[in-house]
Design a protein around this motif. Structure first.
Motif, PDB file in Angstrom:
ATOM      1  N   LEU A   1      13.392   9.446  82.559  1.00  0.00           N
ATOM      2  CA  LEU A   1      12.930  10.030  81.299  1.00  0.00           C
ATOM      3  C   LEU A   1      13.685  11.321  81.004  1.00  0.00           C
ATOM      4  CD1 LEU A   1      10.873  10.294  78.900  1.00  0.00           C
ATOM      5  CD2 LEU A   1       9.386  11.465  80.512  1.00  0.00           C
ATOM      6  N   LEU A   2      13.777  12.183  81.994  1.00  0.00           N
ATOM      7  CA  LEU A   2      14.476  13.456  81.805  1.00  0.00           C
ATOM      8  C   LEU A   2      15.977  13.256  81.644  1.00  0.00           C
ATOM      9  CD1 LEU A   2      12.518  15.653  84.362  1.00  0.00           C
ATOM     10  CD2 LEU A   2      12.188  15.473  81.891  1.00  0.00           C
ATOM     11  N   GLY A   3      16.523  12.268  82.329  1.00  0.00           N
ATOM     12  CA  GLY A   3      17.948  11.989  82.208  1.00  0.00           C
ATOM     13  C   GLY A   3      18.330  11.506  80.820  1.00  0.00           C
ATOM     14  N   ILE A   4      17.443  10.761  80.193  1.00  0.00           N
ATOM     15  CA  ILE A   4      17.734  10.230  78.861  1.00  0.00           C
ATOM     16  C   ILE A   4      17.408  11.254  77.768  1.00  0.00           C
ATOM     17  CG2 ILE A   4      17.095   8.466  77.158  1.00  0.00           C
ATOM     18  CD1 ILE A   4      16.608   6.570  79.583  1.00  0.00           C
ATOM     19  N   TRP A   5      16.221  11.858  77.837  1.00  0.00           N
ATOM     20  CA  TRP A   5      15.781  12.749  76.769  1.00  0.00           C
ATOM     21  C   TRP A   5      15.979  14.234  77.086  1.00  0.00           C
ATOM     22  CZ3 TRP A   5      13.581   7.909  77.089  1.00  0.00           C
ATOM     23  CH2 TRP A   5      13.610   7.164  75.908  1.00  0.00           C
ATOM     24  N   GLY A   6      16.270  14.542  78.349  1.00  0.00           N
ATOM     25  CA  GLY A   6      16.642  15.897  78.735  1.00  0.00           C
ATOM     26  C   GLY A   6      15.547  16.941  78.663  1.00  0.00           C
TER      27      GLY A   6
ATOM     28  N   ALA B   1      15.029  19.041  76.445  1.00  0.00           N
ATOM     29  CA  ALA B   1      14.424  19.161  75.115  1.00  0.00           C
ATOM     30  C   ALA B   1      13.080  18.442  75.078  1.00  0.00           C
ATOM     31  CB  ALA B   1      15.359  18.596  74.060  1.00  0.00           C
ATOM     32  N   TRP B   2      12.988  17.298  75.780  1.00  0.00           N
ATOM     33  CA  TRP B   2      11.719  16.572  75.821  1.00  0.00           C
ATOM     34  C   TRP B   2      10.664  17.394  76.556  1.00  0.00           C
ATOM     35  CZ3 TRP B   2       8.340  14.694  79.483  1.00  0.00           C
ATOM     36  CH2 TRP B   2       7.311  13.888  78.991  1.00  0.00           C
ATOM     37  N   VAL B   3      11.052  18.056  77.634  1.00  0.00           N
ATOM     38  CA  VAL B   3      10.097  18.876  78.392  1.00  0.00           C
ATOM     39  C   VAL B   3       9.612  20.041  77.529  1.00  0.00           C
ATOM     40  CG1 VAL B   3       9.768  20.316  80.440  1.00  0.00           C
ATOM     41  CG2 VAL B   3      11.135  18.241  80.601  1.00  0.00           C
ATOM     42  N   GLN B   4      10.516  20.629  76.756  1.00  0.00           N
ATOM     43  CA  GLN B   4      10.150  21.750  75.902  1.00  0.00           C
ATOM     44  C   GLN B   4       9.210  21.334  74.774  1.00  0.00           C
ATOM     45  OE1 GLN B   4      10.933  24.875  76.745  1.00  0.00           O
ATOM     46  NE2 GLN B   4      11.975  24.007  78.522  1.00  0.00           N
ATOM     47  N   GLN B   5       9.344  20.083  74.325  1.00  0.00           N
ATOM     48  CA  GLN B   5       8.486  19.569  73.255  1.00  0.00           C
ATOM     49  C   GLN B   5       8.216  18.084  73.513  1.00  0.00           C
ATOM     50  OE1 GLN B   5      10.095  20.161  69.327  1.00  0.00           O
ATOM     51  NE2 GLN B   5       8.039  20.520  68.538  1.00  0.00           N
ATOM     52  N   PRO B   6       7.328  17.796  74.487  1.00  0.00           N
ATOM     53  CA  PRO B   6       7.076  16.401  74.859  1.00  0.00           C
ATOM     54  C   PRO B   6       6.438  15.605  73.718  1.00  0.00           C
ATOM     55  CG  PRO B   6       5.923  17.930  76.336  1.00  0.00           C
ATOM     56  CD  PRO B   6       6.543  18.731  75.261  1.00  0.00           C
ATOM     57  N   THR B   7       6.921  14.402  73.555  1.00  0.00           N
ATOM     58  CA  THR B   7       6.332  13.460  72.608  1.00  0.00           C
ATOM     59  C   THR B   7       6.001  12.181  73.372  1.00  0.00           C
ATOM     60  OG1 THR B   7       8.521  12.685  71.973  1.00  0.00           O
ATOM     61  CG2 THR B   7       7.532  14.408  70.593  1.00  0.00           C
ATOM     62  N   ILE B   8       5.064  11.445  72.826  1.00  0.00           N
ATOM     63  CA  ILE B   8       4.565  10.277  73.556  1.00  0.00           C
ATOM     64  C   ILE B   8       5.545   9.099  73.538  1.00  0.00           C
ATOM     65  CG2 ILE B   8       3.263   9.239  71.661  1.00  0.00           C
ATOM     66  CD1 ILE B   8       1.014   8.915  73.955  1.00  0.00           C
ATOM     67  N   GLY B   9       6.351   8.984  72.489  1.00  0.00           N
ATOM     68  CA  GLY B   9       7.256   7.837  72.357  1.00  0.00           C
ATOM     69  C   GLY B   9       8.185   7.635  73.543  1.00  0.00           C
ATOM     70  N   PRO B  10       8.980   8.651  73.918  1.00  0.00           N
ATOM     71  CA  PRO B  10       9.865   8.476  75.074  1.00  0.00           C
ATOM     72  C   PRO B  10       9.107   8.181  76.373  1.00  0.00           C
ATOM     73  CG  PRO B  10      10.579  10.332  73.750  1.00  0.00           C
ATOM     74  CD  PRO B  10       9.243   9.902  73.198  1.00  0.00           C
ATOM     75  N   ALA B  11       7.964   8.826  76.549  1.00  0.00           N
ATOM     76  CA  ALA B  11       7.190   8.607  77.779  1.00  0.00           C
ATOM     77  C   ALA B  11       6.687   7.162  77.852  1.00  0.00           C
ATOM     78  CB  ALA B  11       6.031   9.593  77.845  1.00  0.00           C
TER      79      ALA B  11
ATOM     80  N   ILE C   1       9.539   5.809  93.708  1.00  0.00           N
ATOM     81  CA  ILE C   1       9.956   5.043  92.535  1.00  0.00           C
ATOM     82  C   ILE C   1       9.420   5.715  91.263  1.00  0.00           C
ATOM     83  CG2 ILE C   1       9.666   2.831  91.330  1.00  0.00           C
ATOM     84  CD1 ILE C   1       9.711   1.556  94.218  1.00  0.00           C
ATOM     85  N   GLY C   2       8.179   6.185  91.309  1.00  0.00           N
ATOM     86  CA  GLY C   2       7.618   6.899  90.167  1.00  0.00           C
ATOM     87  C   GLY C   2       8.413   8.152  89.831  1.00  0.00           C
ATOM     88  N   ILE C   3       8.827   8.869  90.853  1.00  0.00           N
ATOM     89  CA  ILE C   3       9.644  10.071  90.651  1.00  0.00           C
ATOM     90  C   ILE C   3      10.993   9.688  90.041  1.00  0.00           C
ATOM     91  CG2 ILE C   3      10.903  11.904  91.871  1.00  0.00           C
ATOM     92  CD1 ILE C   3       8.429  11.974  93.814  1.00  0.00           C
ATOM     93  N   ALA C   4      11.571   8.604  90.527  1.00  0.00           N
ATOM     94  CA  ALA C   4      12.857   8.145  89.975  1.00  0.00           C
ATOM     95  C   ALA C   4      12.717   7.766  88.508  1.00  0.00           C
ATOM     96  CB  ALA C   4      13.391   6.967  90.787  1.00  0.00           C
ATOM     97  N   PHE C   5      11.618   7.105  88.148  1.00  0.00           N
ATOM     98  CA  PHE C   5      11.407   6.737  86.748  1.00  0.00           C
ATOM     99  C   PHE C   5      11.167   7.981  85.886  1.00  0.00           C
ATOM    100  CE2 PHE C   5       9.924   2.246  88.052  1.00  0.00           C
ATOM    101  CZ  PHE C   5      11.207   1.743  87.905  1.00  0.00           C
TER     102      PHE C   5
END
Length: 146
Positions: free
Chosen positions: A67-72, A74-84, A59-63
């Motif tokens: 995160l990656l499905g919504i923010w893609g 780009a989030w991994v390249q420049q992670p910010t705390i808000g989406p997480a 379930i943690g992996i799915a959640f």
């Protein structure tokens, strides 16, 4: 999230989550029973601890995938705390509306001895999960894994 689960006992006197009971709930689903008055009082299921821990991580992996499905990427390249944190805290929907009612604790732990405390612990735990997502994004970015 698991480290927080262990730290709660010495810091707050709150025992770590019992994922064996989650496994018991899931094990009963295979037999067609989805709701219990008290999962602790329900018959044990063979391998419930392993089942519970496995589903906890799946379930943690799915959640995290959400995160990656919504923010893609780009989030991994420049992670910010808000989406997480948004994903972490949003995942409260699962225990409040599915797990707790199904396991006999009521919607948002309404049938527990101290619903406010249970809700606060759930909120903190899921916020910690969000912080873990952020830390993971930072680690992936730092070590240039992607």
């Amino acid at each position: 999230m698991d480290v927080w689960g262990l730290a709660r006992k010495p810091l707050l006197g709150v025992p770590p989550p019992n994922y064996g009971l989650v496994g018991r709930w899931i094990g009963h689903m295979a037999r067609g029973r989805f709701r219990h008055d008290s999962i602790a009082a329900s018959a044990p299921v063979r391998g419930e601890s392993v089942i519970g821990w496995a589903f906890h991580y799946l379930i943690g992996i799915a959640f995290a995938a959400l995160l990656l499905g919504i923010w893609g990427n780009a989030w991994v390249q420049q992670p910010t705390i808000g989406p997480a944190l948004t994903v972490g805290i949003s995942t409260l929907v699962a225990p409040f509306l599915l797990m707790q009612p199904g396991m006999g604790a009521g919607i948002a732990a309404s049938r527990t001895p101290n619903p406010t405390s249970a809700r606060l612990q759930s909120l903190i735990t899921h916020a910690v999960f969000g912080l873990g997502l952020y830390a993971s994004g930072q680690a992936v970015n730092l070590f240039d894994v992607v």
